[in-house]
Design an enzyme around this catalytic site. Structure first.
Site, mmCIF file in Angstrom:
data_model
loop_
_atom_site.group_PDB
_atom_site.id
_atom_site.type_symbol
_atom_site.label_atom_id
_atom_site.label_comp_id
_atom_site.label_asym_id
_atom_site.label_seq_id
_atom_site.Cartn_x
_atom_site.Cartn_y
_atom_site.Cartn_z
ATOM 1 N NE ARG A 30 -10.604 -1.274 4.211
ATOM 2 C CZ ARG A 30 -11.152 -1.440 5.417
ATOM 3 N NH1 ARG A 30 -12.367 -1.913 5.539
ATOM 4 N NH2 ARG A 30 -10.456 -1.150 6.496
ATOM 5 C CG ASP A 69 -9.855 7.662 6.558
ATOM 6 O OD1 ASP A 69 -8.788 7.589 5.910
ATOM 7 O OD2 ASP A 69 -9.905 7.929 7.772
ATOM 8 C CG ASP A 129 -5.491 8.081 4.453
ATOM 9 O OD1 ASP A 129 -6.432 8.649 3.871
ATOM 10 O OD2 ASP A 129 -5.629 7.077 5.180
ATOM 11 C CE LYS A 188 -6.485 9.069 7.814
ATOM 12 N NZ LYS A 188 -7.124 7.959 8.550
ATOM 13 C CG ASP A 195 -1.824 5.434 4.738
ATOM 14 O OD1 ASP A 195 -1.651 4.397 5.406
ATOM 15 O OD2 ASP A 195 -2.913 5.749 4.227
ATOM 16 C CD GLU A 211 -6.663 5.275 2.403
ATOM 17 O OE1 GLU A 211 -7.654 5.388 3.154
ATOM 18 O OE2 GLU A 211 -5.511 5.074 2.821
ATOM 19 C CE LYS A 257 -3.196 2.687 2.935
ATOM 20 N NZ LYS A 257 -4.060 2.718 4.137
HETATM 21 N N1 BES Z 1 -4.086 4.795 6.792
HETATM 22 C C1 BES Z 1 -5.189 4.521 7.635
HETATM 23 C C2 BES Z 1 -4.835 3.561 8.761
HETATM 24 C C3 BES Z 1 -3.874 4.077 9.801
HETATM 25 C C4 BES Z 1 -4.337 4.678 10.953
HETATM 26 C C5 BES Z 1 -2.520 3.923 9.633
HETATM 27 C C6 BES Z 1 -3.451 5.133 11.909
HETATM 28 C C7 BES Z 1 -1.624 4.396 10.566
HETATM 29 C C8 BES Z 1 -2.095 5.001 11.716
HETATM 30 C C9 BES Z 1 -6.329 3.916 6.831
HETATM 31 O O1 BES Z 1 -6.418 4.303 5.514
HETATM 32 C C10 BES Z 1 -7.590 4.361 7.493
HETATM 33 O O2 BES Z 1 -7.909 5.501 7.436
HETATM 34 N N2 BES Z 1 -8.262 3.412 8.117
HETATM 35 C C11 BES Z 1 -9.489 3.692 8.776
HETATM 36 C C12 BES Z 1 -10.470 2.721 8.197
HETATM 37 C C13 BES Z 1 -11.891 3.039 8.461
HETATM 38 C C14 BES Z 1 -12.332 4.315 7.853
HETATM 39 C C15 BES Z 1 -12.734 1.914 7.920
HETATM 40 C C16 BES Z 1 -9.285 3.446 10.256
HETATM 41 O O3 BES Z 1 -8.449 2.603 10.618
HETATM 42 O O4 BES Z 1 -9.907 4.127 11.056
HETATM 43 ZN ZN ZN Z 2 -4.694 4.932 4.630
HETATM 44 MN MN MN Z 3 -7.578 6.081 5.279
#
Ligand code: BES
Ligand code: ZN
Ligand code: MN
Length: 503
Positions: A355, A351, A273, A280, A291, A353, A268
């Site tokens: 996946r 968010d 992000d 966010k 990310d 994204e 990834k």
């Molecule tokens: N890049 C984030 C995950 C992340 C969070 C990485 C904190 C490093 C530190 C990912 O894209 C994301 O935003 N995930 C969300 C998913 C949700 C919206 C389904 C999450 O983990 O809250």
């Molecule tokens: Zn992300």
């Molecule tokens: Mn995200």
């Protein structure tokens, strides 16, 4: 902390600094091994061992400066921890502390004499030398790269490591080479997102491959991504002025085993992000330059594979690179995307994204690379941080053979993994009322598992597949051995290199 590390010639003049080991509970001169005792002509090392602080505790360092300078002007008595259960992890831990001490003391050259540690029987000289090389090599990561005129320039020293019987030159070099791959990955992850765009990453991959004749790079962008129906990848990337690209790095051995299928490593690579329209909140956005660590560490692993491991079968690295940004072009919650394999996805949260880009990467890998197996690495969910903290990466892998190999490589390298489940019930959770599946179920149950369940819709059962969620381990929240606070760890570079080496 270090500008560079050199490997000196075998033997030769006495080093400026000497490192010897002592086990916990064997304090006093009796804890010294025969080699150190023999070197200790002036009795200074034995005297240091008698001091109260010389406990042999893991990573503790007690220094002495022998009168007359024999056998070295500075001697470090390094705590190796308990002899029982001493292994290369304990060695790693100890060596890291010695390396940091020598770097901050700005020593010009040093030699490790770890005969006693080796005699304990759990590690060999190759492992010891490699640990030393890795520890010193990791200290050459430049944390000052983006410091400007308001910060005084620090003068970092160069150190020469003198090989010994307990740390031969070739093994020190191997450790240094692995550290270089890890540091490359860390540098990409460390680079701010206004510089590290998808296109910049493609350029870095090309630069990396230029000097290595077994590596080649192809970058897929623009109309070709459209032609290839990279639906998730294009949608995630479309709000940014920095367009998405797929970076494909191929390792092809000079003499390949006949008919060998490639191992595919997928990363990834979200260069920033913001969350997209599902923006966010402020305190959750900063840090999202990291990310892209899945991709950065995949590329670092490809470097290690080509320069150190050199297997006789092909390996393909795929970096799905995009910036998840906000503009009037942004993809939105409620959009329905049709993927390469025909699966339709209702976007519930922009968010989620990672996946979406990985789904395309998995489809691509299976359809176009005819892989022996696929391993993906991604900073996918905050949920995996809640579940496992920064100790383990989450691992999903239903193929016993692949999982066994990954687990063994994790044990050897210290890039540790913990298995989490796939189950039909989690796949059910991803069902959508309007499309096949949603990209995120609005309830946060089993959060990191939802990510893995989503991805499972894009790989067939025929292909062994391992998903690694590295959101908790990709960055050092506090200093970790030789990894400075708030810098990327390069997690997985050594794990994947070790895995490839074990095949
Ligand atoms: N890049 C984030 C995950 C992340 C969070 C990485 C904190 C490093 C530190 C990912 O894209 C994301 O935003 N995930 C969300 C998913 C949700 C919206 C389904 C999450 O983990 O809250
Ligand atoms: Zn992300
Ligand atoms: Mn995200």
């Amino acid at each position: 902390m270090l500008k560079s590390v050199r490997v000196g010639a075998e033997g030769g003049a006495r080093p400026a600094a000497l490192v010897v080991g002592v086990f916990q509970g064997e304090k006093g001169p009796s804890g010294l091994d025969a080699g150190a005792k023999k070197l200790d002509t002036a009795g200074a090392i034995a005297a240091a061992c008698k001091r109260g602080e010389c406990t042999g505790a893991p990573g503790s360092v007690v220094e002495c400066f022998p009168a007359g300078g024999a056998p070295a002007a500075r001697v470090l008595v390094l705590g190796l921890g308990k002899k029982d259960g001493f292994d290369h992890h304990a060695l790693h831990k100890a060596v890291q502390q010695a390396a940091k001490r020598l770097a901050s003391a700005k020593e010009k050259d040093a030699r490790f004499e770890l005969d006693g540690a080796l005699a304990a029987g759990k590690i060999d000289a190759e492992r010891a030398g490699q640990s030393i090389g890795e520890a010193f090599g990791l200290l050459t990561f430049d944390t000052n790269q983006f410091k400007g005129s308001a910060t005084p320039k620090s003068q970092w020293p160069t150190i020469t490591l003198r090989p010994s019987k307990s740390a031969p030159a070739a093994s020190i070099r191997r450790g240094l080479a692995l550290a270089e791959s890890v540091n490359n990955a860390r540098r990409w992850g460390f680079t701010p997102p206004n510089i590290a765009t998808p296109n910049w990453m493609a350029g870095e991959a090309q630069k990396l491959a230029r000097g290595i004749d077994t590596l080649s790079v192809r970058v897929v962008r623009g109309a070709e991504l459209v032609k290839e129906k990279m639906e998730g990848h294009l949608n995630v990337g479309k709000a940014s002025e920095n367009p998405p690209c797929l970076i494909r790095i191929e390792y092809k051995p000079k003499k390949a085993k006949a008919g060998a299928r490639p191992v595919v490593l997928l990363g990834k690579t979200i260069t920033y992000d913001t969350g997209g329209l599902s923006l966010k909140p402020t305190n959750f956005m900063a840090g999202m330059k990291g990310d892209m660590c899945g991709g950065a560490n995949t590329l670092g692993a490809m470097h290690a594979i080509a320069t150190v491991i050199k297997p006789n079968f092909p390996v393909v690295g795929l970096l799905v690179a995009a910036e998840n940004s906000v503009s009037e072009d942004a993809y939105r919650p409620d959009d329905v995307l049709t993927f390469r394999n025909g699966v339709t996805v209702e976007v519930t949260n922009t968010d989620a994204e990672g996946r979406l880009v990985l789904a395309d990467g998995l489809c691509w890998a299976e359809a176009k690379e005819k892989p022996a197996c696929i391993i993906d690495m991604a900073t996918l969910t905050g949920g995996v941080i809640t579940a496992l903290g920064s100790t383990f990466a989450g691992m999903w892998c239903e193929d016993d053979k692949l999982r066994g190999k990954i687990e063994s490589a994790a044990k050897v390298t210290g890039d540790r993994v913990w298995r989490l489940p796939h189950d039909e019930s989690y796949r059910e959770m991803m069902k959508s009322p309007c499309a096949d599946i949603v990209n995120s179920n609005p309830n946060r149950k089993a959060h990191p598992i939802q990510g893995a369940a989503f991805l499972s819709y894009f790989v067939s059962d025929k292909t062994p597949w391992c998903h690694l969620d590295i959101a908790g381990v990709s960055d050092a929240e506090t200093e970790m051995g030789t990894i400075a606070k708030d810098t990327p760890t390069g997690w997985g570079v050594r794990l994947l290199a070790e895995y490839i080496g074990s095949l």
